[in-house]
Design a protein around this motif. Structure first.
Motif, PDB file in Angstrom:
ATOM      1  N   ILE A  43      -8.479  15.074   7.606  1.00 33.60           N
ATOM      2  CA  ILE A  43      -7.164  14.834   7.008  1.00 33.60           C
ATOM      3  C   ILE A  43      -6.587  13.505   7.499  1.00 33.60           C
ATOM      4  O   ILE A  43      -6.093  12.695   6.713  1.00 33.60           O
ATOM      5  CB  ILE A  43      -6.199  16.006   7.297  1.00 33.60           C
ATOM      6  CG1 ILE A  43      -6.656  17.258   6.547  1.00 33.60           C
ATOM      7  CG2 ILE A  43      -4.753  15.645   6.936  1.00 33.60           C
ATOM      8  CD1 ILE A  43      -6.016  18.551   7.032  1.00 33.60           C
ATOM      9  N   GLY A  44      -6.651  13.273   8.803  1.00 28.56           N
ATOM     10  CA  GLY A  44      -6.144  12.022   9.355  1.00 28.56           C
ATOM     11  C   GLY A  44      -6.891  10.810   8.818  1.00 28.56           C
ATOM     12  O   GLY A  44      -6.287   9.782   8.491  1.00 28.56           O
ATOM     13  N   SER A  45      -8.213  10.928   8.703  1.00 31.38           N
ATOM     14  CA  SER A  45      -9.016   9.827   8.169  1.00 31.38           C
ATOM     15  C   SER A  45      -8.701   9.575   6.704  1.00 31.38           C
ATOM     16  O   SER A  45      -8.615   8.425   6.266  1.00 31.38           O
ATOM     17  CB  SER A  45     -10.509  10.130   8.330  1.00 31.38           C
ATOM     18  OG  SER A  45     -10.846  10.225   9.687  1.00 31.38           O
ATOM     19  N   LEU A  46      -8.522  10.643   5.947  1.00 30.86           N
ATOM     20  CA  LEU A  46      -8.188  10.507   4.527  1.00 30.86           C
ATOM     21  C   LEU A  46      -6.839   9.817   4.346  1.00 30.86           C
ATOM     22  O   LEU A  46      -6.725   8.829   3.604  1.00 30.86           O
ATOM     23  CB  LEU A  46      -8.175  11.874   3.847  1.00 30.86           C
ATOM     24  CG  LEU A  46      -7.730  11.884   2.384  1.00 30.86           C
ATOM     25  CD1 LEU A  46      -8.710  11.111   1.522  1.00 30.86           C
ATOM     26  CD2 LEU A  46      -7.581  13.317   1.893  1.00 30.86           C
ATOM     27  N   VAL A  47      -5.824  10.311   5.028  1.00 31.22           N
ATOM     28  CA  VAL A  47      -4.486   9.724   4.910  1.00 31.22           C
ATOM     29  C   VAL A  47      -4.502   8.277   5.401  1.00 31.22           C
ATOM     30  O   VAL A  47      -3.969   7.380   4.747  1.00 31.22           O
ATOM     31  CB  VAL A  47      -3.441  10.565   5.688  1.00 31.22           C
ATOM     32  CG1 VAL A  47      -2.096   9.865   5.725  1.00 31.22           C
ATOM     33  CG2 VAL A  47      -3.313  11.943   5.076  1.00 31.22           C
ATOM     34  N   GLY A  48      -5.136   8.041   6.541  1.00 32.87           N
ATOM     35  CA  GLY A  48      -5.215   6.690   7.074  1.00 32.87           C
ATOM     36  C   GLY A  48      -5.932   5.735   6.141  1.00 32.87           C
ATOM     37  O   GLY A  48      -5.482   4.608   5.917  1.00 32.87           O
ATOM     38  N   SER A  49      -7.031   6.184   5.562  1.00 33.29           N
ATOM     39  CA  SER A  49      -7.788   5.332   4.632  1.00 33.29           C
ATOM     40  C   SER A  49      -6.974   4.997   3.393  1.00 33.29           C
ATOM     41  O   SER A  49      -6.945   3.841   2.949  1.00 33.29           O
ATOM     42  CB  SER A  49      -9.096   6.024   4.228  1.00 33.29           C
ATOM     43  OG  SER A  49      -9.942   6.158   5.347  1.00 33.29           O
ATOM     44  N   ILE A  50      -6.322   5.988   2.834  1.00 29.75           N
ATOM     45  CA  ILE A  50      -5.485   5.750   1.647  1.00 29.75           C
ATOM     46  C   ILE A  50      -4.391   4.731   1.961  1.00 29.75           C
ATOM     47  O   ILE A  50      -4.149   3.798   1.193  1.00 29.75           O
ATOM     48  CB  ILE A  50      -4.878   7.072   1.128  1.00 29.75           C
ATOM     49  CG1 ILE A  50      -5.974   7.946   0.522  1.00 29.75           C
ATOM     50  CG2 ILE A  50      -3.753   6.816   0.123  1.00 29.75           C
ATOM     51  CD1 ILE A  50      -5.544   9.384   0.250  1.00 29.75           C
ATOM     52  N   LEU A  51      -3.750   4.891   3.105  1.00 34.51           N
ATOM     53  CA  LEU A  51      -2.649   3.995   3.447  1.00 34.51           C
ATOM     54  C   LEU A  51      -3.123   2.603   3.845  1.00 34.51           C
ATOM     55  O   LEU A  51      -2.448   1.606   3.563  1.00 34.51           O
ATOM     56  CB  LEU A  51      -1.772   4.620   4.528  1.00 34.51           C
ATOM     57  CG  LEU A  51      -0.984   5.846   4.041  1.00 34.51           C
ATOM     58  CD1 LEU A  51      -0.286   6.535   5.194  1.00 34.51           C
ATOM     59  CD2 LEU A  51       0.007   5.450   2.960  1.00 34.51           C
ATOM     60  N   ILE A  52      -4.293   2.498   4.459  1.00 34.82           N
ATOM     61  CA  ILE A  52      -4.824   1.162   4.765  1.00 34.82           C
ATOM     62  C   ILE A  52      -5.198   0.447   3.473  1.00 34.82           C
ATOM     63  O   ILE A  52      -4.913  -0.746   3.316  1.00 34.82           O
ATOM     64  CB  ILE A  52      -6.020   1.234   5.738  1.00 34.82           C
ATOM     65  CG1 ILE A  52      -5.510   1.525   7.150  1.00 34.82           C
ATOM     66  CG2 ILE A  52      -6.811  -0.073   5.729  1.00 34.82           C
ATOM     67  CD1 ILE A  52      -6.580   1.657   8.195  1.00 34.82           C
ATOM     68  N   VAL A  53      -5.809   1.160   2.540  1.00 33.35           N
ATOM     69  CA  VAL A  53      -6.127   0.545   1.250  1.00 33.35           C
ATOM     70  C   VAL A  53      -4.845   0.064   0.586  1.00 33.35           C
ATOM     71  O   VAL A  53      -4.754  -1.077   0.114  1.00 33.35           O
ATOM     72  CB  VAL A  53      -6.883   1.528   0.324  1.00 33.35           C
ATOM     73  CG1 VAL A  53      -6.910   1.030  -1.113  1.00 33.35           C
ATOM     74  CG2 VAL A  53      -8.286   1.760   0.835  1.00 33.35           C
ATOM     75  N   ARG A  54      -3.840   0.908   0.565  1.00 33.82           N
ATOM     76  CA  ARG A  54      -2.555   0.529  -0.055  1.00 33.82           C
ATOM     77  C   ARG A  54      -1.964  -0.701   0.643  1.00 33.82           C
ATOM     78  O   ARG A  54      -1.490  -1.624  -0.006  1.00 33.82           O
ATOM     79  CB  ARG A  54      -1.593   1.719   0.018  1.00 33.82           C
ATOM     80  CG  ARG A  54      -0.265   1.468  -0.614  1.00 33.82           C
ATOM     81  CD  ARG A  54      -0.377   1.477  -2.124  1.00 33.82           C
ATOM     82  NE  ARG A  54       0.942   1.217  -2.677  1.00 33.82           N
ATOM     83  CZ  ARG A  54       1.171   0.433  -3.712  1.00 33.82           C
ATOM     84  NH1 ARG A  54       0.182  -0.123  -4.346  1.00 33.82           N
ATOM     85  NH2 ARG A  54       2.386   0.239  -4.144  1.00 33.82           N
ATOM     86  N   TYR A  55      -2.010  -0.701   1.955  1.00 31.07           N
ATOM     87  CA  TYR A  55      -1.483  -1.839   2.713  1.00 31.07           C
ATOM     88  C   TYR A  55      -2.254  -3.119   2.387  1.00 31.07           C
ATOM     89  O   TYR A  55      -1.661  -4.174   2.173  1.00 31.07           O
ATOM     90  CB  TYR A  55      -1.548  -1.549   4.218  1.00 31.07           C
ATOM     91  CG  TYR A  55      -1.130  -2.724   5.052  1.00 31.07           C
ATOM     92  CD1 TYR A  55       0.214  -3.070   5.177  1.00 31.07           C
ATOM     93  CD2 TYR A  55      -2.082  -3.525   5.679  1.00 31.07           C
ATOM     94  CE1 TYR A  55       0.601  -4.178   5.924  1.00 31.07           C
ATOM     95  CE2 TYR A  55      -1.692  -4.637   6.428  1.00 31.07           C
ATOM     96  CZ  TYR A  55      -0.355  -4.947   6.538  1.00 31.07           C
ATOM     97  OH  TYR A  55       0.022  -6.048   7.267  1.00 31.07           O
ATOM     98  N   LEU A  56      -3.583  -3.039   2.356  1.00 28.18           N
ATOM     99  CA  LEU A  56      -4.390  -4.226   2.092  1.00 28.18           C
ATOM    100  C   LEU A  56      -4.201  -4.737   0.667  1.00 28.18           C
ATOM    101  O   LEU A  56      -4.210  -5.947   0.444  1.00 28.18           O
ATOM    102  CB  LEU A  56      -5.871  -3.940   2.378  1.00 28.18           C
ATOM    103  CG  LEU A  56      -6.224  -3.781   3.854  1.00 28.18           C
ATOM    104  CD1 LEU A  56      -7.674  -3.366   4.012  1.00 28.18           C
ATOM    105  CD2 LEU A  56      -5.942  -5.052   4.629  1.00 28.18           C
TER     106      LEU A  56
END
Length: 125
Positions: A43-56
């Motif tokens: 869950i943490g990896s999924l949320v983190g990945s989604i938000l890093i993609v959005r940030y980038l």
């Protein structure tokens, strides 16, 4: 910078809130402990990945640098919030926290750097 901090906060908040659904009213874990830990990592990896993609996507420049900054920021915010809230709440020692939870946050640094690198490479073609 504010967007980055807010995104980092949500990488901590979402798994924290979801974790409550795996405890009963007496604060007992209702699923296997190892399954719980695995779910929290996913869950943490999924949320983190989604938000890093959005940030980038919103960064629109210097993707590798921004990926590194995002990964390190997400890592730091998660550690600080855990030390302020989770560690006292769970009554874990700092050592136990570090080896059982804290070290796992390095996954988000790896994700940030990897995504930044891939996007940089894609844009330089």
């Amino acid at each position: 910078t504010l967007r980055l901090i807010v995104f980092a906060f949500f990488t901590w908040l979402v798994p924290f809130v979801i974790a409550f659904f795996f405890y009963d009213k007496d604060k007992n874990l209702i699923i296997d402990k190892d399954l719980f830990k695995s779910l929290m990592i996913v869950i943490g990896s999924l949320v983190g990945s989604i938000l890093i993609v959005r940030y980038l996507v919103l960064a629109n420049k210097d993707f590798l640098k921004e990926g590194i900054i995002a990964g390190i920021t997400f890592f730091a915010v998660n550690i600080v919030l855990d030390l302020l809230i989770l560690v006292p709440m769970s009554k874990m020692s700092i050592y136990d926290y570090s080896v059982q939870i804290g070290l796992r946050y390095l996954v988000i640094v790896i994700a940030g750097v990897s995504m930044g690198y891939i996007i940089k490479k894609k844009h330089s073609l």
